[in-house]
Scaffold this motif. Structure first.
Motif, PDB file in Angstrom:
ATOM      1  N   TYR A   1       0.660   6.080   1.097  1.00  0.00           N
ATOM      2  CA  TYR A   1      -0.149   6.873   1.627  1.00  0.00           C
ATOM      3  C   TYR A   1       0.929   8.346   1.006  1.00  0.00           C
ATOM      4  CZ  TYR A   1      -3.128   4.339   3.992  1.00  0.00           C
ATOM      5  OH  TYR A   1      -4.331   3.443   4.331  1.00  0.00           O
TER       6      TYR A   1
ATOM      7  N   ASP B   1      -2.702   1.852  -7.818  1.00  0.00           N
ATOM      8  CA  ASP B   1      -3.252   2.632  -8.296  1.00  0.00           C
ATOM      9  C   ASP B   1      -3.444   3.950  -7.275  1.00  0.00           C
ATOM     10  OD1 ASP B   1      -6.615   2.456  -8.773  1.00  0.00           O
ATOM     11  OD2 ASP B   1      -6.717   3.632  -7.134  1.00  0.00           O
ATOM     12  N   ALA B   2      -2.799   3.832  -6.277  1.00  0.00           N
ATOM     13  CA  ALA B   2      -2.354   5.676  -5.405  1.00  0.00           C
ATOM     14  C   ALA B   2      -1.967   6.185  -6.549  1.00  0.00           C
ATOM     15  CB  ALA B   2      -1.757   5.007  -4.043  1.00  0.00           C
TER      16      ALA B   2
ATOM     17  N   THR C   1      -3.753   7.504  -9.149  1.00  0.00           N
ATOM     18  CA  THR C   1      -4.533   8.645  -8.689  1.00  0.00           C
ATOM     19  C   THR C   1      -3.949  10.013  -8.353  1.00  0.00           C
ATOM     20  OG1 THR C   1      -5.516   7.215  -7.960  1.00  0.00           O
ATOM     21  CG2 THR C   1      -6.084   9.787  -7.313  1.00  0.00           C
TER      22      THR C   1
ATOM     23  N   ASP D   1       0.965  -1.406  -0.006  1.00  0.00           N
ATOM     24  CA  ASP D   1       0.124   0.088   0.453  1.00  0.00           C
ATOM     25  C   ASP D   1       1.015   1.074   0.357  1.00  0.00           C
ATOM     26  OD1 ASP D   1      -2.371  -1.633   0.342  1.00  0.00           O
ATOM     27  OD2 ASP D   1      -2.597  -1.070   1.796  1.00  0.00           O
TER      28      ASP D   1
ATOM     29  N   GLY E   1      -1.963  -1.421  -3.322  1.00  0.00           N
ATOM     30  CA  GLY E   1      -2.856  -0.663  -2.874  1.00  0.00           C
ATOM     31  C   GLY E   1      -1.520   0.401  -4.114  1.00  0.00           C
TER      32      GLY E   1
ATOM     33  N   SER F   1      -7.730   4.328  -4.746  1.00  0.00           N
ATOM     34  CA  SER F   1      -7.753   5.050  -3.697  1.00  0.00           C
ATOM     35  C   SER F   1      -8.560   5.928  -3.211  1.00  0.00           C
ATOM     36  CB  SER F   1      -6.304   5.603  -4.390  1.00  0.00           C
ATOM     37  OG  SER F   1      -5.540   4.522  -4.571  1.00  0.00           O
TER      38      SER F   1
ATOM     39  N   GLY G   1      -3.403   5.041  -0.421  1.00  0.00           N
ATOM     40  CA  GLY G   1      -3.842   4.429  -1.372  1.00  0.00           C
ATOM     41  C   GLY G   1      -3.816   2.846  -0.263  1.00  0.00           C
ATOM     42  N   SER G   2      -4.293   2.825   0.258  1.00  0.00           N
ATOM     43  CA  SER G   2      -4.813   1.308   1.022  1.00  0.00           C
ATOM     44  C   SER G   2      -5.951   0.437   0.711  1.00  0.00           C
ATOM     45  CB  SER G   2      -4.979   1.365   2.211  1.00  0.00           C
ATOM     46  OG  SER G   2      -5.384   0.682   3.748  1.00  0.00           O
TER      47      SER G   2
END
Length: 622
Positions: free
Chosen positions: A133, A186-187, A190, A131, A183, A313, A149-150
Motif C-alpha cells: 500500500y 502490480d502495485a 501501477t 501486498d 499484489g 491494484s 495493492g492487495s
C-alpha cells in the motif's frame, strides 16, 4: 563534528565504494553456497563478547549515553537534505533509494527500487509474495493519493474447504490455505506508470546486484530469519512442504544466517531479471505465473495462474481527519487505517498536553482510545467490494465524542463493545522524497513472520499468509469468500498542514501500526517532539482487543495486556497498574518507524529524515 553526525551527512555515493569493496572482499573469501544453501556462514575474525538477548546486557538501570542536545531518549539526530531523502529498515536499501534519486529518478522510482532491495535484504518483513500500500504526495495535484495493492483469495478455494481445514475456528498461519494473490509487483507497475521517470528495468538493478553478490545480514533480520526457519522445521506446523524455504533462506543445516553472515539469493535475482525485462505481465501472466500454478498444484494448494492474471491494484482516495490543525490521512479499503483516525478523533477530546508526556494519564487515555477503536475494527473493517463499511460514521467527530465519553481518567472501561452503526450502514515500511517535492509513504508485507512458509520452485520468494486474517463466522463483513481481499494490517501514514505535505511516516508491525502511528502524531503535535525523538520515545502496545481475524492472543482477560518499553518511567508504570492495567514486559513488538518530513526555510524546501534503533535501518538525505 562528531563522527556519527559526519557519516550521516555524507551522500550515499560517498559510502558506496567502501561498502562495495567490503562486500567484494567478503564474497571472495567466503565459499560459494552449495546446493541447498542460501547463505554462507559468518566467519569471526574477532572474539565474540555478546549475543543478542544475553541477560547480562538487559539492565534496566543502564541506559544509552548522554547526547549534548535534544531529548534524553533520542538515539541520534535527524538527517537533512535539500534534494531528497529516504528512510528504510536496511542501510543498503536506503543507499539504493538515494542513488536512484541522484540519478534523476522520482520518489516513486526510489520507492520501487527500495522495496525490491528489501525483498532480498529483509525477507522477514517483505517480498514480492506479499501486498503493498502507498500514499503519495503528488506535487502537481497538490494532494495525497492512495494505492491499494492487495491480492484476493484463490477463486478455487471455497468457504466450506476453508472451514473444514480451520484450526480453532481460524485459518492456520502457515501453508497454502493462508495464501492470497501477491499484489506488490502490480502495485510497483501501477505507481511507475503514473509517476516513474527512470526506465522500469533500471529500478531492479540494485536489488539484482545485491541478490547475486550477497550482503551481510544485520542482527535483527538474522534473528527473525532463524526464528522463522525454526517454525518451518517444527513437526505438525501444517506446511505442505518446507524444503524450498529452508533451501532459499537457510544454511546447509536449514537454520539460517548468523548476524553478519553473507546471504545470497540467486533464484530471486533471476525472478527480478524476468520482471525487469517483462514488466508486471512477466509475473502475473508469464512464465512466473505458470511456475506458481505448477507449484501449488504439486503441493495441493489453490493459487492459480488465472487468479494472478485477474489481479489489478486500485487507486483510492485516502480518508482524513483533522487533529488539532494537522490533517492525518489513512487508507480505508480493506486495511486497518481507519483505526488511526478513530483513535485520534477520540484523543482530541482530551488535554494530552496537560496530562504530561509519558504520564500515566496520557498513556491511559491513548490505550483506552485504542481499545474502543479496535472493537470497531473487529466488527466493521473488511473489503468494501464485499461489505458496506460505514467509513464516514466511524471517523466522524460526533461518533468520536460519543466514544470519548466512555473513558474514565482513573480506571479502565470494562467491558468494551463496538459502536452500533447506523442501519444503512514481523511488515516493512519506508519513506522517500525527491527534488520535485513528491513524497512516498509505502508499506509492504508478507504478514506474520516471513509469510506462509511456501516458496515456489526456483523463484526465491515466499508467499504471504495474509489469508489468515479472514473471519469464518456467518454474517461477519470479513468472512472468507473466494476472490475476496482479506482484512489488512499494513497501513502507510501521511500528514499534511494547511494543504502542504508535512510527514510521510509509518510504524510497521501488525496490530501495532495504528497504535504506533497515533503515538507519533501525539508526540509531535501534543508534545512537540522533533522527527527523531518522536520515534525514539518509549512506546506502549496494547494486546487483547476483540479481533476475530486470526490475531487473537488467548488468555489475556477482559482488559488485555498493556506492554510498556523499559524507558517508560517507573512511577508511570506503577500508576497504570494501580488503575487496573495488566502490565506486560517488553517483547519487541513496538513497531519500527521511518519518516521523512517536509519543511520550508523561507522559499527553500528542506527534508528531514529519521529512522530508529528498533530496526537495522537508517535514514539518509542529500
Amino acid at each position: 563534528m562528531h563522527r556519527r553526525t559526519f557519516i550521516a551527512s555524507l551522500p550515499a555515493t560517498a559510502l558506496l565504494p567502501t561498502l562495495a569493496s567490503a562486500q567484494r572482499g567478503k564474497a571472495s573469501s567466503d565459499p560459494a553456497p552449495g546446493p541447498g544453501q542460501g547463505a554462507a556462514p559468518a566467519t569471526d575474525t574477532n572474539p565474540t563478547f555478546w549475543a543478542p538477548g544475553e541477560e547480562r546486557f538487559l539492565r534496566p538501570d543502564v541506559h544509552a549515553g548522554d547526547r549534548p542536545i535534544g531529548a534524553s531518549f533520542a538515539s541520534r539526530t535527524a538527517v537533512y537534505g535539500l534534494n531528497g531523502a529516504a528512510g528504510t529498515a536496511h542501510p543498503l536499501a536506503t543507499q539504493a533509494g538515494i542513488d536512484i534519486l541522484r540519478s534523476g529518478g522520482s520518489a516513486v522510482d526510489a520507492a520501487i527500487a527500495i522495496n525490491a532491495c528489501l525483498g532480498f535484504l529483509e525477507p522477514t518483513s517483505s517480498g514480492i509474495g506479499g501486498d503493498a500500500y502507498a500514499m503519495i504526495w503528488d506535487p502537481k495535484a497538490k494532494a495525497v493519493v492512495g494505492l491499494a495493492g492487495s491480492g484476493k483469495s484463490p477463486r478455487g478455494l471455497s468457504l466450506e474447504t476453508v472451514r473444514s481445514r480451520a484450526r480453532n475456528g481460524a485459518l492456520p498461519p502457515l501453508g497454502a490455505l493462508s495464501v492470497s494473490v501477491p499484489g506488490t509487483v502490480d502495485a510497483w507497475w501501477t505507481m511507475h506508470q503514473r509517476y516513474g521517470k527512470l526506465p522500469w528495468a533500471a529500478l531492479f538493478q540494485p536489488a539484482i546486484a545485491l541478490a547475486e553478490a550477497g550482503a551481510p545480514v544485520p542482527d535483527i533480520i538474522a534473528y527473525y530469519i532463524r526464528r522463522s526457519l525454526t517454525a518451518f522445521r517444527r513437526p505438525g506446523n501444517g506446511l505442505e512442504e518446507s524444503a524450498n524455504a529452508l533451501r532459499t533462506y537457510g544454511l546447509a543445516d536449514g537454520k539460517g544466517p548468523a548476524a553478519g553472515g553473507v546471504f545470497r539469493n540467486p533464484d530471486l535475482a533471476r525472478t527480478y531479471r524476468a520482471i525487469a525485462s517483462g514488466g508486471r505481465d512477466a509475473f502475473y501472466q508469464g512464465d512466473i505465473a505458470q511456475k506458481i500454478e505448477r507449484y501449488f498444484k504439486r503441493i495441493g494448494g489453490w493459487l492459480s495462474a488465472a487468479d494472478l492474471a485477474a489481479h489489478h491494484s486500485e487507486w483510492i482516495a485516502p480518508s482524513t481527519t483533522d487533529y488539532r490543525g494537522t490533517t492525518v490521512h489513512a487508507l480505508g479499503a480493506n486495511t486497518q487505517g481507519l483505526a488511526t483516525l478513530q483513535m485520534l478523533n477520540i484523543l482530541e477530546r482530551f488535554d494530552l498536553k496537560g496530562a504530561g508526556f509519558q504520564s500515566a494519564l496520557s498513556i491511559h487515555l491513548q490505550a483506552e482510545a485504542k481499545r474502543l477503536a479496535y472493537e470497531d475494527r473487529a466488527r466493521y473493517y473488511a473489503d468494501p467490494h464485499f461489505a458496506k463499511v460505514p467509513v464516514e460514521w466511524l471517523i466522524s467527530k460526533d461518533y468520536a465524542a460519543q466514544r470519548a465519553k466512555l473513558i474514565r481518567p482513573d480506571r479502565l472501561l470494562t467491558p468494551v463493545y463496538p459502536g452500533q452503526a447506523p442501519s444503512h450502514g514481523d511488515t516493512t515500511y519506508f519513506s522517500c522524497a525527491d527534488k520535485d517535492g513528491m513524497m512516498v509513504s509505502m508499506i509492504q508485507s508478507n504478514f506474520r513472520g516471513m509469510g506462509s512458509g511456501l516458496v515456489a520452485d526456483g523463484l526465491g520468494f515466499m508467499f504471504q499468509d495474509r489469508g489468515q486474517l479472514f473471519n469464518l463466522k456467518d454474517g461477519h463483513p470479513n468472512i472468507y469468500a473466494p476472490g475476496k481481499r482479506p482484512f489488512q494490517t499494513i497501513i502507510p501514514g501521511f500528514a499534511t498542514r494547511k494543504g502542504a505535505p508535512w510527514m510521510s511516516f509509518g510504524v510497521m508491525g501488525g496490530d501495532m501500526q495504528p497504535q504506533g502511528q497515533t503515538q507519533i502524531i501525539v508526540n509531535r503535535v501534543d508534545y512537540g517532539l522533533e522527527i527523531q525523538s518522536a520515534g525514539d520515545s518509549p512506546r506502549w502496545h496494547h494486546e487483547g482487543s476483540s479481533q476475530s481475524m486470526g490475531e487473537d492472543t488467548p488468555g489475556l482477560g477482559p482488559t488485555g495486556l498493556l506492554r510498556l518499553e523499559t524507558g517508560v518511567p517507573v512511577a508511570t508504570r506503577k500508576r497504570l497498574a494501580d488503575m487496573g492495567w495488566t502490565i506486560g514486559d517488553p517483547d519487541g513488538g513496538f513497531g519500527r518507524y521511518e519518516c521523512v518530513e517536509h519543511r520550508m526555510d523561507g522559499d527553500t524546501r528542506v527534508y528531514a529524515a529519521a529512522s530508529e534503533m528498533r530496526a537495522d535501518g537508517c535514514a539518509l538525505a542529500y
